[in-house]
Motif scaffolding. Structure first.
Motif, PDB file in Angstrom:
ATOM      1  N   GLU A  91       8.774  16.515  -9.675  1.00 54.20           N
ATOM      2  CA  GLU A  91      10.156  16.617 -10.146  1.00 54.20           C
ATOM      3  C   GLU A  91      11.107  16.928  -8.998  1.00 54.20           C
ATOM      4  O   GLU A  91      12.201  16.359  -8.914  1.00 54.20           O
ATOM      5  N   LEU A  92      10.706  17.832  -8.115  1.00 54.30           N
ATOM      6  CA  LEU A  92      11.541  18.159  -6.962  1.00 54.30           C
ATOM      7  C   LEU A  92      11.700  16.946  -6.048  1.00 54.30           C
ATOM      8  O   LEU A  92      12.785  16.685  -5.512  1.00 54.30           O
ATOM      9  N   ASP A  93      10.616  16.203  -5.873  1.00 50.35           N
ATOM     10  CA  ASP A  93      10.645  15.007  -5.031  1.00 50.35           C
ATOM     11  C   ASP A  93      11.616  13.965  -5.588  1.00 50.35           C
ATOM     12  O   ASP A  93      12.347  13.309  -4.839  1.00 50.35           O
ATOM     13  N   GLU A  94      11.633  13.813  -6.896  1.00 46.17           N
ATOM     14  CA  GLU A  94      12.531  12.837  -7.531  1.00 46.17           C
ATOM     15  C   GLU A  94      13.983  13.317  -7.534  1.00 46.17           C
ATOM     16  O   GLU A  94      14.909  12.514  -7.421  1.00 46.17           O
ATOM     17  N   LYS A  95      14.176  14.617  -7.636  1.00 47.37           N
ATOM     18  CA  LYS A  95      15.533  15.157  -7.770  1.00 47.37           C
ATOM     19  C   LYS A  95      16.297  15.202  -6.456  1.00 47.37           C
ATOM     20  O   LYS A  95      17.510  14.963  -6.432  1.00 47.37           O
ATOM     21  N   PHE A  96      15.588  15.503  -5.351  1.00 46.18           N
ATOM     22  CA  PHE A  96      16.278  15.727  -4.079  1.00 46.18           C
ATOM     23  C   PHE A  96      15.933  14.627  -3.071  1.00 46.18           C
ATOM     24  O   PHE A  96      14.770  14.534  -2.642  1.00 46.18           O
ATOM     25  N   LEU A 151       7.689  14.028  -0.585  1.00 47.12           N
ATOM     26  CA  LEU A 151       6.384  14.589  -0.888  1.00 47.12           C
ATOM     27  C   LEU A 151       5.302  13.525  -0.772  1.00 47.12           C
ATOM     28  O   LEU A 151       5.470  12.396  -1.242  1.00 47.12           O
ATOM     29  N   HIS A 152       4.177  13.895  -0.144  1.00 48.17           N
ATOM     30  CA  HIS A 152       3.006  13.017  -0.138  1.00 48.17           C
ATOM     31  C   HIS A 152       1.796  13.829  -0.555  1.00 48.17           C
ATOM     32  O   HIS A 152       1.493  14.879   0.035  1.00 48.17           O
ATOM     33  N   LEU A 153       1.093  13.374  -1.584  1.00 52.45           N
ATOM     34  CA  LEU A 153      -0.141  14.007  -2.018  1.00 52.45           C
ATOM     35  C   LEU A 153      -1.323  13.272  -1.396  1.00 52.45           C
ATOM     36  O   LEU A 153      -1.517  12.079  -1.634  1.00 52.45           O
ATOM     37  N   GLN A 154      -2.090  13.980  -0.598  1.00 49.05           N
ATOM     38  CA  GLN A 154      -3.277  13.426   0.029  1.00 49.05           C
ATOM     39  C   GLN A 154      -4.473  13.813  -0.831  1.00 49.05           C
ATOM     40  O   GLN A 154      -4.950  14.950  -0.785  1.00 49.05           O
TER      41      GLN A 154
END
Length: 380
Positions: free
Chosen positions: A215-220, A225-228
């Motif tokens: 949500e933070l990644d989409e909002k700002f 953000l990258h999830l490994q």
């Protein structure tokens, strides 16, 4: 001894930013003698204590299958001011003994219009580990209403003031917890800086705060953000990091995770000549044992001021041994970083479990990372 020192002596072990609070605690203890102020206070409220900092768990929220967020209301005398990224000491009574550990705060400080901290609830997020007695209890056995002991927030794993223009967060597993407080704080400010965040976890279901991170990644727009997912993508390596964050060498970096990840980061940043831009936090003491010829580890520890003794084997720290016999000793990071637990070794010798260094009588040691070499006396 001055009157001030005499008055606050009964509460001198309680960490506080305001010495006046401990003078009040000490006065209450003197006036209530031979009983303790707590003998009266607990009749009215479980969080009122003149001899220790307390809190009450008011909510328990599962995050993943093995991690839980605990919301804690601090009691009287606890100074809730902290900086995102810091940790707090928590003591819980298990099988008749108090067990202590430090956990990163995942909440954000709440301030009044006058920029003073309010007594808002705190939150910590705990992941159970096989060898973690307290973490297992907190994720599966603790219930709302439980009263815990607290140590004041501490630690220097924090964002600077003023903020850098660009930041990089590298986290893995439960290493997300101190960075989550930072991210929430930055989000409250509208994400005023350029942030790249690389988080490693074995599976997507195991990502703590996974939904909120997305949500933070989409909002700002200023946050990437990258999830490994290491179960399918493998561990993060230097080449992969360069692909995800091409300008990583230019960014101030905060990293928290298992020792293997942190060791790799130190190697990459040192090779690039930018090691001064890397700030790390680790959760576990790296125990390497004694140097060759140092003799057998373990022995009886006598705590001079507390007048108690504890047995410790070669794998038990002086801090852990003291807590095992009911002592409330000063501590902070519990990893040999912050020096909050420093004390004088009055007699005997002790071994630093991180590197095998032997301390002699008269030297100051860190109780969280040393074990006795034979019998010894600590000025605590």
């Amino acid at each position: 001894m001055s009157f001030k020192a005499w008055l606050e002596k009964p509460a001198q072990h309680i960490p506080t930013r305001n010495w006046g609070v401990n003078m009040v605690r000490g006065a209450a203890a003197r006036l209530s003698h031979p009983l303790l102020p707590d003998d009266y206070a607990q009749l009215f409220h479980p969080l009122w204590s003149a001899r220790e900092l307390r809190g009450q768990i008011i909510d328990v929220r599962p995050e993943t299958a093995d991690s839980t967020t605990l919301v804690i209301r601090p009691g009287w005398g606890f100074d809730p001011r902290f900086v995102p990224g810091q940790h707090v000491g928590i003591g819980v009574r298990i099988d008749g003994r108090w067990v202590w550990r430090s956990y990163s705060l995942t909440s954000v400080p709440t301030y009044s219009i006058r920029n003073r901290a309010l007594h808002a609830p705190l939150s910590v997020t705990v992941r159970a580990v096989p060898e973690g007695r307290l973490s297992t209890h907190l994720t599966s056995g603790v219930r709302p209403g439980t009263v815990v002991r607290l140590q004041a927030p501490a630690g220097d794993f924090r964002l600077p003031d003023p903020l850098p223009e660009k930041a990089l967060f590298i986290t893995a597993g439960s290493g997300i917890t101190p960075v989550m407080s930072m991210l929430r704080s930055l989000a409250r400010q509208g994400m005023p800086i350029d942030v790249a965040h690389v988080h490693s976890e074995r599976t997507e279901a195991g990502v703590i705060f996974g939904s909120e991170l997305r949500e933070l990644d989409e909002k700002f727009p200023g946050l990437r953000l990258h999830l490994q997912l290491t179960g399918t993508q493998g561990r993060l390596d230097e080449q992969r990091l360069a692909e995800l964050v091409p300008d990583w060498q230019e960014r101030r970096t905060w990293a928290c995770g298992p020792p293997e990840l942190l060791d790799s980061l130190v190697s990459w940043w040192s090779a690039a000549g930018v090691e001064d831009r890397l700030k790390m936090e680790q959760f576990a003491l790296r125990r390497k044992g004694a140097t060759e010829g140092s003799g057998g580890l373990g022995g009886v520890i006598r705590f001079a001021r507390s007048k108690k003794e504890a047995d410790a084997d070669g794998a038990t720290t002086i801090l852990e041994a003291g807590e095992g016999v009911g002592l409330v000793l000063p501590f902070g990071c519990r990893m040999g970083i912050c020096h909050t637990c420093s004390a004088q070794l009055s007699e005997g010798t002790a071994c630093d479990l991180r590197n095998g260094h032997i301390y002699e009588e008269g030297e100051r040691i860190q109780t969280c990372c040393t074990t006795p070499v034979g019998n010894c006396v600590i000025d605590l």
